[in-house]
Design a protein around this motif. Structure first.
Motif, PDB file in Angstrom:
ATOM      1  N   LEU A  87       0.473  -1.159  -0.101  1.00  0.00           N
ATOM      2  CA  LEU A  87       0.202  -0.005  -0.020  1.00  0.00           C
ATOM      3  C   LEU A  87       0.992   1.392   0.142  1.00  0.00           C
ATOM      4  O   LEU A  87       0.765   1.973  -0.440  1.00  0.00           O
ATOM      5  N   HIS A  88       1.812   1.287   0.333  1.00  0.00           N
ATOM      6  CA  HIS A  88       3.241   2.413   0.811  1.00  0.00           C
ATOM      7  C   HIS A  88       4.487   1.930   1.024  1.00  0.00           C
ATOM      8  O   HIS A  88       4.774   0.993   2.076  1.00  0.00           O
ATOM      9  N   GLU A  89       5.362   2.105   0.274  1.00  0.00           N
ATOM     10  CA  GLU A  89       6.526   2.123   0.457  1.00  0.00           C
ATOM     11  C   GLU A  89       7.332   3.131   0.300  1.00  0.00           C
ATOM     12  O   GLU A  89       6.711   4.257  -0.042  1.00  0.00           O
ATOM     13  N   GLU A  90       8.709   3.186   1.297  1.00  0.00           N
ATOM     14  CA  GLU A  90       9.444   4.064   1.742  1.00  0.00           C
ATOM     15  C   GLU A  90      11.207   3.611   1.734  1.00  0.00           C
ATOM     16  O   GLU A  90      10.905   2.499   2.484  1.00  0.00           O
ATOM     17  N   ALA A  91      11.881   4.172   0.904  1.00  0.00           N
ATOM     18  CA  ALA A  91      13.252   3.692   0.896  1.00  0.00           C
ATOM     19  C   ALA A  91      14.066   4.722   2.109  1.00  0.00           C
ATOM     20  O   ALA A  91      13.528   5.850   1.730  1.00  0.00           O
ATOM     21  N   ASP A  92      15.460   3.917   2.659  1.00  0.00           N
ATOM     22  CA  ASP A  92      16.414   4.913   3.353  1.00  0.00           C
ATOM     23  C   ASP A  92      17.056   5.484   2.205  1.00  0.00           C
ATOM     24  O   ASP A  92      18.066   4.661   1.895  1.00  0.00           O
ATOM     25  N   HIS A 354      -1.078   4.298  18.061  1.00  0.00           N
ATOM     26  CA  HIS A 354      -2.399   2.508  18.140  1.00  0.00           C
ATOM     27  C   HIS A 354      -3.567   2.898  17.717  1.00  0.00           C
ATOM     28  O   HIS A 354      -3.692   1.697  17.042  1.00  0.00           O
ATOM     29  N   GLU A 355      -4.246   3.684  17.571  1.00  0.00           N
ATOM     30  CA  GLU A 355      -5.207   4.016  17.487  1.00  0.00           C
ATOM     31  C   GLU A 355      -4.459   4.033  15.546  1.00  0.00           C
ATOM     32  O   GLU A 355      -6.339   3.173  15.119  1.00  0.00           O
ATOM     33  N   VAL A 356      -4.036   4.454  15.116  1.00  0.00           N
ATOM     34  CA  VAL A 356      -3.933   4.681  14.228  1.00  0.00           C
ATOM     35  C   VAL A 356      -3.619   3.412  13.482  1.00  0.00           C
ATOM     36  O   VAL A 356      -3.969   2.483  12.024  1.00  0.00           O
ATOM     37  N   LEU A 357      -2.695   2.206  13.764  1.00  0.00           N
ATOM     38  CA  LEU A 357      -1.988   1.237  13.567  1.00  0.00           C
ATOM     39  C   LEU A 357      -3.404   0.320  13.667  1.00  0.00           C
ATOM     40  O   LEU A 357      -2.848  -0.508  13.316  1.00  0.00           O
ATOM     41  N   LEU A 358      -4.001   0.026  15.156  1.00  0.00           N
ATOM     42  CA  LEU A 358      -5.125  -1.439  14.691  1.00  0.00           C
ATOM     43  C   LEU A 358      -6.597  -0.558  15.199  1.00  0.00           C
ATOM     44  O   LEU A 358      -7.101  -1.719  15.372  1.00  0.00           O
ATOM     45  N   GLY A 359      -6.647   0.858  14.637  1.00  0.00           N
ATOM     46  CA  GLY A 359      -8.146   1.128  14.934  1.00  0.00           C
ATOM     47  C   GLY A 359      -8.945   0.634  13.977  1.00  0.00           C
ATOM     48  O   GLY A 359      -8.137  -0.221  12.640  1.00  0.00           O
ATOM     49  N   ASP A 360     -10.068   0.575  13.701  1.00  0.00           N
ATOM     50  CA  ASP A 360     -11.345   0.530  12.793  1.00  0.00           C
ATOM     51  C   ASP A 360     -10.409   0.810  11.248  1.00  0.00           C
ATOM     52  O   ASP A 360     -10.922   0.494  10.297  1.00  0.00           O
ATOM     53  N   GLY A 361      -9.824   2.188  11.237  1.00  0.00           N
ATOM     54  CA  GLY A 361      -9.252   2.131   9.900  1.00  0.00           C
ATOM     55  C   GLY A 361      -8.023   1.722   9.205  1.00  0.00           C
ATOM     56  O   GLY A 361      -7.560   2.325   7.933  1.00  0.00           O
ATOM     57  N   ALA A 362      -7.248   0.864  10.244  1.00  0.00           N
ATOM     58  CA  ALA A 362      -6.320   0.362   9.963  1.00  0.00           C
ATOM     59  C   ALA A 362      -6.559  -0.913   8.171  1.00  0.00           C
ATOM     60  O   ALA A 362      -7.556  -1.550   8.428  1.00  0.00           O
ATOM     61  N   PRO A 363      -5.997  -1.360   7.673  1.00  0.00           N
ATOM     62  CA  PRO A 363      -3.842   0.070   7.216  1.00  0.00           C
ATOM     63  C   PRO A 363      -4.423   1.508   6.890  1.00  0.00           C
ATOM     64  O   PRO A 363      -2.721   1.493   7.208  1.00  0.00           O
ATOM     65  N   HIS A 364      -6.066   1.786   6.567  1.00  0.00           N
ATOM     66  CA  HIS A 364      -5.454   2.761   5.584  1.00  0.00           C
ATOM     67  C   HIS A 364      -5.207   4.456   5.960  1.00  0.00           C
ATOM     68  O   HIS A 364      -4.695   5.381   5.982  1.00  0.00           O
ATOM     69  N   HIS A 365      -5.680   4.498   7.361  1.00  0.00           N
ATOM     70  CA  HIS A 365      -5.245   5.366   8.225  1.00  0.00           C
ATOM     71  C   HIS A 365      -3.423   5.859   8.539  1.00  0.00           C
ATOM     72  O   HIS A 365      -2.778   6.667   8.081  1.00  0.00           O
ATOM     73  N   PHE A 366      -3.384   4.251   8.356  1.00  0.00           N
ATOM     74  CA  PHE A 366      -1.596   4.435   8.670  1.00  0.00           C
ATOM     75  C   PHE A 366      -1.131   5.250   7.373  1.00  0.00           C
ATOM     76  O   PHE A 366      -0.482   5.834   7.511  1.00  0.00           O
ATOM     77  N   VAL A 367      -1.261   4.767   6.205  1.00  0.00           N
ATOM     78  CA  VAL A 367      -0.998   5.214   5.025  1.00  0.00           C
ATOM     79  C   VAL A 367      -1.309   6.407   5.112  1.00  0.00           C
ATOM     80  O   VAL A 367      -0.018   6.984   4.044  1.00  0.00           O
ATOM     81  N   ARG A 368      -2.365   6.883   5.336  1.00  0.00           N
ATOM     82  CA  ARG A 368      -2.444   8.602   5.123  1.00  0.00           C
ATOM     83  C   ARG A 368      -1.442   8.937   6.250  1.00  0.00           C
ATOM     84  O   ARG A 368      -1.078  10.454   5.625  1.00  0.00           O
ATOM     85  N   LEU A 369      -0.950   8.787   7.212  1.00  0.00           N
ATOM     86  CA  LEU A 369       0.047   9.301   7.605  1.00  0.00           C
ATOM     87  C   LEU A 369       1.663   9.801   6.730  1.00  0.00           C
ATOM     88  O   LEU A 369       2.264  10.700   7.320  1.00  0.00           O
TER      89      LEU A 369
END
Length: 377
Positions: A87-92, A354-369
């Motif tokens: 869903l999302h990827e970032e390189a170092d 933790h709400e973003v990681l495991l809440g009802d909107g996971a995983p898309h709310h984490f992507v949105r970060l």
């Protein structure tokens, strides 16, 4: 300052404090329950942040040593859906402010920076009590005791020093992680290694997730997060690796096999890590001659900040004592007044994460970060 400092706990916070005190010529002794530095594994990867953990390492004069243990490329991260879709990827690219290092290596450079007799191993605390006039006694399981004018509890979640200051005790946060290791991932576990990528993996859904890190030597270190009551985990026999991993993996039925393999293909027995917290606004009235740092002071569920805050606490307390060598109480008061709001803000941020990681909107709310947009739900 000539008053010796008694530090309970040779974790990252206690050792950072001892190192900063040493640089300022302030005597300190660290008492640690473990019988030796190698008595147990020291955990996995830590991202050391430029705004707290690295500040502490600079105060300790150890940035060069720290750069020598950084694992290059490990700031890379990817977010996967349960079917393995990226869903999302970032390189170092080397410009991030949170280089990754193994906790054990960080502890090693801190220990190496101290005089050989600073840490007293094999001293498990059995009790503490006030002797009056700012003095305290600490008793140990080996039958010895020490009394001190300046006591610092750096002894973690179940601190034996905390009761001198506070009646607060850790409470279960409603979620736990099950820890697994897969060794020689690229050779022996190629599908899992490909899923994890070069740094960190987040495969998330509401109330559950598989998080993993690529460590040194191709090791894949996974944390399987589940929002379950403690009695649910009590029913699992973690001494039986096959049945335990099968029970945990059953919670991820239908997930991509390369993800569930991070559970079932573990090369070590799965280890339960319950998450406990102290109250977000945990604080205490000033008690002469004693204070707390790290998880002893502000325990939160794992959120990437615990080790960073513990080291910053140690560095800031050490600098406060050096700045007020003739007035310990002023030093402790200044330190606590700065620590309380800092740790409370980090606890709130951690709960939000933790709400973003495991809440009802996971995983898309984490992507949105990371993207500023994404599908909710």
């Amino acid at each position: 300052m000539t008053t010796p400092v008694t530090i309970i706990g040779a974790g990252l916070g206690g050792l950072t404090l001892a190192r900063v005190l040493h640089l300022h010529g302030i005597p300190a002794t660290v008492y640690e329950a473990d019988p030796s530095p190698a008595a147990r594994a020291q955990g996995g990867m830590l991202d050391i942040h430029d705004h707290n953990g690295q500040v502490a390492l600079r105060a300790a004069g150890l940035m060069e040593e720290f750069r020598g243990i950084v694992l290059e490329g490990r700031q890379a991260m990817r977010i996967l859906d349960r079917d393995g879709t990226v869903l999302h990827e970032e390189a170092d690219d080397g410009t991030g402010g949170r280089p990754e290092a193994l906790r054990g290596e960080l502890r090693r450079i801190l220990l190496a920076s101290l005089p050989a007799d600073t840490v007293r191993w094999g001293h498990r605390v059995t009790g503490t009590r006030s002797l009056g006039a700012g003095r305290h006694e600490v008793t140990f399981e080996n039958g010895t005791a020490v009394d001190t004018e300046l006591l610092v509890g750096a002894d973690g979640a179940w601190s034996r020093v905390r009761p001198l200051l506070s009646t607060a005790t850790p409470r279960y946060a409603g979620r736990s992680s099950v820890e697994t290791y897969l060794f020689d991932g690229d050779t022996r576990h190629p599908a899992g290694a490909k899923a994890v990528g070069g740094g960190a993996l987040f495969a998330l859904a509401p109330k559950k997730g598989i998080l993993a890190h690529r460590e040194s030597g191709g090791t894949l270190h996974a944390y399987v997060a589940l929002c379950k009551p403690l009695d649910w985990f009590d029913a699992i026999d973690f001494g039986d690796t096959a049945s335990a991993t099968a029970r945990i993996a059953a919670e991820f039925d239908g997930w991509a096999p390369e993800l569930t393999a991070l559970i079932t293909d573990t090369d070590t027995p799965p280890r339960l890590r319950p998450h406990h917290t102290l109250p977000t606004e945990h604080r205490w009235e000033r008690v002469p001659g004693v204070t707390l740092i790290g998880d002893a002071a502000h325990l939160t569920a794992p959120n990437g900040e615990g080790a960073n805050l513990a080291m910053l606490d140690g560095a800031e307390l050490g600098r406060a004592l050096a700045a007020h060598p003739d007035d310990i109480e002023t030093a402790l008061a200044e330190f606590e007044q700065a620590m309380f709001p800092r740790s409370a803000a980090a606890a709130v941020d951690g709960d939000d994460l933790h709400e973003v990681l495991l809440g009802d909107g996971a995983p898309h709310h984490f992507v949105r970060l990371f993207t500023g947009h994404g599908q909710a739900g």
